[in-house]
Design a protein around this motif. Structure first.
Motif, short mmCIF file in Angstrom:
data_model
loop_
_atom_site.label_atom_id
_atom_site.label_comp_id
_atom_site.label_asym_id
_atom_site.label_seq_id
_atom_site.Cartn_x
_atom_site.Cartn_y
_atom_site.Cartn_z
N ALA A 130 -0.28 7.66 -0.40
CA ALA A 130 -1.78 7.03 -0.15
C ALA A 130 -2.78 8.43 0.09
O ALA A 130 -3.84 8.20 -0.34
CB ALA A 130 -1.86 6.16 0.94
N VAL A 172 -4.50 2.39 -2.10
CA VAL A 172 -5.99 2.14 -2.26
C VAL A 172 -6.57 3.19 -1.31
O VAL A 172 -6.08 3.58 -0.30
CB VAL A 172 -6.73 0.99 -2.10
N PRO A 173 -7.79 3.52 -1.52
CA PRO A 173 -8.64 4.39 -0.40
C PRO A 173 -8.63 3.81 0.75
O PRO A 173 -8.69 2.69 0.83
CB PRO A 173 -9.91 4.60 -1.02
N HIS A 178 -5.97 -4.91 -8.26
CA HIS A 178 -4.77 -5.28 -8.18
C HIS A 178 -4.62 -6.55 -8.35
O HIS A 178 -5.45 -7.45 -8.38
CB HIS A 178 -4.40 -5.20 -6.46
N LEU A 190 0.83 -1.32 -0.12
CA LEU A 190 -0.15 -0.10 0.04
C LEU A 190 0.96 1.20 0.05
O LEU A 190 0.41 2.22 -0.34
CB LEU A 190 -0.84 0.02 1.12
N TRP A 250 -11.36 -3.97 -1.52
CA TRP A 250 -10.62 -2.87 -1.08
C TRP A 250 -9.39 -2.73 -2.10
O TRP A 250 -8.84 -1.76 -2.52
CB TRP A 250 -9.72 -3.12 0.36
N PHE A 251 -9.08 -3.97 -2.70
CA PHE A 251 -8.02 -3.85 -3.81
C PHE A 251 -8.23 -4.10 -5.04
O PHE A 251 -7.98 -4.76 -5.96
CB PHE A 251 -7.13 -4.92 -3.36
N ARG A 252 -9.34 -3.16 -5.79
CA ARG A 252 -9.82 -3.47 -6.95
C ARG A 252 -8.75 -3.09 -8.23
O ARG A 252 -8.09 -2.36 -8.09
CB ARG A 252 -11.00 -2.38 -7.13
N ASP A 289 1.42 1.46 -4.14
CA ASP A 289 0.45 1.27 -4.98
C ASP A 289 -1.09 1.27 -4.00
O ASP A 289 -1.75 0.47 -3.87
CB ASP A 289 0.37 -0.03 -5.40
N GLU A 347 -6.90 10.68 -1.74
CA GLU A 347 -7.80 10.85 -0.87
C GLU A 347 -8.10 12.39 -0.40
O GLU A 347 -8.91 12.74 0.32
CB GLU A 347 -7.93 10.04 0.56
#
Lengths: 199, 199
Positions: free
Chosen positions: B138, A119-120, A171, A114, A167-169, A117, B142
């Motif tokens: 990250a 994610v929200p 990936h 994370l 959560w990891f669309r 790369d 956001e």
């Protein structure tokens, strides 16, 4: 080798345990369901773990919580969870462990994808992962008695997709055998100060 | 633009202030000798700083302590200094600041070279720097209302060599003008989620 594995019950820990058990004796530690109970965020508990464990040649941590929330929802309190647990908890294993483990022994920590790369909702895990990468690079040049330190940074695991896939669309999920080999490389190989990316 | 600069009295802050003052109004904040007194590690103090500052378009932090000690000397207590001050302190500026600063405004934090090119005694700074890099990558995805966030990661400054040169043997010192331009790029440019390396 005697390998002390902290966090063996998680998805990554389960994989690491299987891979490392092929040629090593694995002793497990964790907050529950382990050979030795330990709270990584408590230095006294970590010290007691090492005293109970006996001779240890390699320490592998696949443990450490971060708090998932939107950046807007985070407070100092929620953000400190990852810094105290995932960062400081794993570093406590090193600070306390250096004098306990064998000459030429190793520490293998776990971060994750994370920070490179994101994610929200994952700023806390991203900060924790980055901290662990910086830490092992710097710690590697100060390790005593030929000891080594690395951190494995896996992408989202195939095995974790049922729980974390949303959560990891998009990936690429990482197969278990590749994750297992990363831990084997750190423990049974000779690398030092590396962030071992598993993608 | 109105730029709120936290840590203007340090070597990096002094350089950033000169560079940013060319085309912006710089308001300073810090623990002493500043327009607004603030303790970044205390969210209430940070919130009060924003209320005092009035309209702010960009927040620049060149503040945040880490603890320099050998890995063997570090304890949880000493290691938490960098996590609480340099990491959490700077992140508090963001968590509290997002609702205060302008649409399209920006946050620029400061890390440093030690996570990618370590020196002895610097594991705490290395971990802090890595955490800040992971955080901004990250957080960038956001940020609300078109706001941006970056972190400047300078090598050892020419201006700091008299004090810190002995710690950074063989490191290329970085000229002040190059460091200044990195902050200008973050504040007056359009980048987002970048670790701006100044080497």
């Amino acid at each position: 080798m005697n390998v002390l594995l902290i966090g063996a019950n998680g998805d990554i820990g389960t994989i690491a345990k299987v891979a490392l058990s092929e040629r090593n004796t694995v002793i497990t530690a964790g907050r529950s369901k382990a050979d030795i109970l330990v709270d990584m965020a408590d230095p006294k508990s970590v010290e007691a773990m090492y005293k109970t464990a006996g001779r240890v040649d390699a320490v592998v941590s696949t443990a450490g919580d971060a708090h998932f929330a939107s950046l807007q929802e985070h407070t100092q309190e929620t953000f400190m969870i990852g810094l105290r647990q995932k960062v400081m908890g794993q570093i406590n294993l090193v600070l306390s462990g250096m004098e306990h483990i064998s000459d030429g022994g190793s520490f293998t920590l776990t971060s994750g994808v994370l920070d490179r790369d994101p994610v929200p909702m994952a700023t806390n895990a991203a900060a924790a992962n980055g901290a662990l990468g910086g830490f092992v690079r710097a710690a590697a040049i100060e390790m005593p008695r030929g000891q080594r330190i690395n951190v494995v940074s896996p992408g989202v695991l195939e095995a974790s997709l049922p729980r974390y896939g949303d959560w990891f669309r998009g990936h690429d999920p990482v197969p278990s055998d590749r994750v297992g080999r990363a831990y084997v490389k750190c423990v049974e190989g000779s690398i030092n100060g590396e962030v071992v990316i598993v993608s």
